[in-house]
Design an enzyme around this catalytic site. Structure first.
Site, PDB file in Angstrom:
ATOM      1  N   SER A 267      32.931  52.222  41.778  1.00  0.00           N
ATOM      2  CA  SER A 267      31.550  52.653  41.519  1.00  0.00           C
ATOM      3  C   SER A 267      30.578  51.853  42.385  1.00  0.00           C
ATOM      4  CB  SER A 267      31.184  52.418  40.050  1.00  0.00           C
ATOM      5  OG  SER A 267      32.162  52.935  39.198  1.00  0.00           O
TER       6      SER A 267
HETATM    7  N1  SAH Z   1      35.514  50.327  37.428  1.00  0.00           N
HETATM    8  C1  SAH Z   1      36.383  50.785  38.478  1.00  0.00           C
HETATM    9  C2  SAH Z   1      36.088  52.225  38.805  1.00  0.00           C
HETATM   10  C3  SAH Z   1      37.319  53.022  38.894  1.00  0.00           C
HETATM   11  S1  SAH Z   1      37.088  54.750  38.982  1.00  0.00           S
HETATM   12  C4  SAH Z   1      36.308  49.873  39.677  1.00  0.00           C
HETATM   13  O1  SAH Z   1      35.549  48.903  39.642  1.00  0.00           O
HETATM   14  O2  SAH Z   1      37.037  50.111  40.637  1.00  0.00           O
HETATM   15  C5  SAH Z   1      37.588  55.238  37.363  1.00  0.00           C
HETATM   16  C6  SAH Z   1      39.010  55.012  37.000  1.00  0.00           C
HETATM   17  O3  SAH Z   1      39.211  55.585  35.716  1.00  0.00           O
HETATM   18  C7  SAH Z   1      40.053  55.652  37.908  1.00  0.00           C
HETATM   19  O4  SAH Z   1      40.886  54.664  38.431  1.00  0.00           O
HETATM   20  C8  SAH Z   1      40.823  56.602  36.987  1.00  0.00           C
HETATM   21  O5  SAH Z   1      42.209  56.671  37.253  1.00  0.00           O
HETATM   22  C9  SAH Z   1      40.554  55.957  35.634  1.00  0.00           C
HETATM   23  N2  SAH Z   1      40.756  56.829  34.478  1.00  0.00           N
HETATM   24  C10 SAH Z   1      40.432  58.139  34.314  1.00  0.00           C
HETATM   25  N3  SAH Z   1      40.806  58.572  33.087  1.00  0.00           N
HETATM   26  C11 SAH Z   1      41.371  57.493  32.466  1.00  0.00           C
HETATM   27  C12 SAH Z   1      41.959  57.291  31.179  1.00  0.00           C
HETATM   28  N4  SAH Z   1      42.065  58.272  30.272  1.00  0.00           N
HETATM   29  N5  SAH Z   1      42.441  56.069  30.876  1.00  0.00           N
HETATM   30  C13 SAH Z   1      42.368  55.044  31.762  1.00  0.00           C
HETATM   31  N6  SAH Z   1      41.830  55.180  32.989  1.00  0.00           N
HETATM   32  C14 SAH Z   1      41.328  56.383  33.344  1.00  0.00           C
END
Ligand code: SAH
Length: 265
Positions: A112
């Site tokens: 993000s």
């Molecule tokens: N905060 C993260 C952002 C990652 S993007 C950072 O700093 O990099 C969001 C993430 O949520 C993705 O990796 C995706 O695989 C995950 N995601 C989506 N649905 C999910 C779920 N049900 N449980 C766990 N992770 C999930």
């Protein structure tokens, strides 16, 4: 059933809180675009300018911009100034790590943008100097936001459903040695009941509704911040406060997160 808040976020107007039925599916979302100034590229002289003392100066500049955009919580600003975002992205992208932009982290996911991470943490930290107790993060991704959260909370449980990213985050975080950060491979839609109740829950992926498991696992006095798909099909940031007499939700500005998916891959 939703109310909007001023761009500064948080409960407003002194009007009685609205307590929606759950699951919190949005009917009439009124996202209010936050007056963010347009992202300006941080001047870096080379792709390696994000290292060492250089990166500290670039981060300080990023923090000044966050403050100018309305992020006011001192601990949030300090944590954003401390965690080296360039260590969480591909080395080819390190030069862009302090620009206010989302970047690819593999498996079609993104880290993000800093202003969104700071905004969500600012909302979580409102009125508190520390997130006491346990905090649940859904969507570890590359582990960046988890590292920032670990500066602000006693204990952080961060869940990721993609094994590849769970392992990448573990690798990225190894050097930082954050004993209060626990990485979990699992479907975050179910929450993590073993750690409940949580003083805060934060999601980095947006679904059609906030899973009931999350509000169930939120402590009384706790706050949840998550992107949710609105009736218009776009996403908005949602804040839910759990109070002794029920849940109160506030819909804030439009956001763009990757989709919340179920199961583990
Ligand atoms: N905060 C993260 C952002 C990652 S993007 C950072 O700093 O990099 C969001 C993430 O949520 C993705 O990796 C995706 O695989 C995950 N995601 C989506 N649905 C999910 C779920 N049900 N449980 C766990 N992770 C999930």
């Amino acid at each position: 059933m939703t109310r909007s808040a001023k761009p500064g976020g948080g409960p407003v107007d002194g009007k009685p809180p609205v307590r929606p039925g759950f699951p919190a599916r949005l009917q009439t979302a009124t996202p209010q675009p936050k007056p963010l100034s347009p992202a300006r590229a941080v001047k870096t002289t080379s792709p390696t300018a994000g290292l060492g003392m250089d990166s500290q100066a670039v981060r300080a500049s990023m923090v000044r911009k966050l403050a100018a955009q309305g992020i006011s919580h001192p601990q949030v600003l300090a944590a954003m100034g401390q965690v080296e975002r360039h260590r969480f992205v591909d080395s080819a992208l390190a030069g862009q790590a302090y620009e206010d932009t989302a970047l690819p982290i593999g498996l079609e996911q993104t880290i993000s943008k800093p202003s969104v991470v700071a905004r969500m943490l600012d909302l979580l930290m409102q009125g508190r100097t520390q997130l006491a107790g346990r905090v649940l993060e859904i969507g570890t991704g590359c582990g960046y936001q988890a590292a920032v959260l670990a500066q602000l909370a006693n204990e952080v449980y961060s869940m990721e459903r993609l094994r590849g990213l769970h392992e990448k985050a573990r690798e990225n975080l190894r050097q930082l040695r954050l004993p209060n950060l626990h990485l979990l491979l699992g479907d975050g839609m179910l929450g993590y009941p073993k750690g409940a109740p949580y003083s805060a829950i934060i999601a980095a992926a947006g679904g059609q509704a906030v899973p009931v498991a999350w509000t169930d696992q939120l402590a009384v006095g706790g706050r949840l911040v998550a992107p949710v798909v609105t009736a218009a099909g776009t996403q908005a940031l949602l804040v839910i406060d759990k109070q002794a007499d029920g849940l109160r939700q506030i819909v804030l500005e439009a956001v763009h997160f990757v989709p919340l998916k179920s199961g583990v891959d």
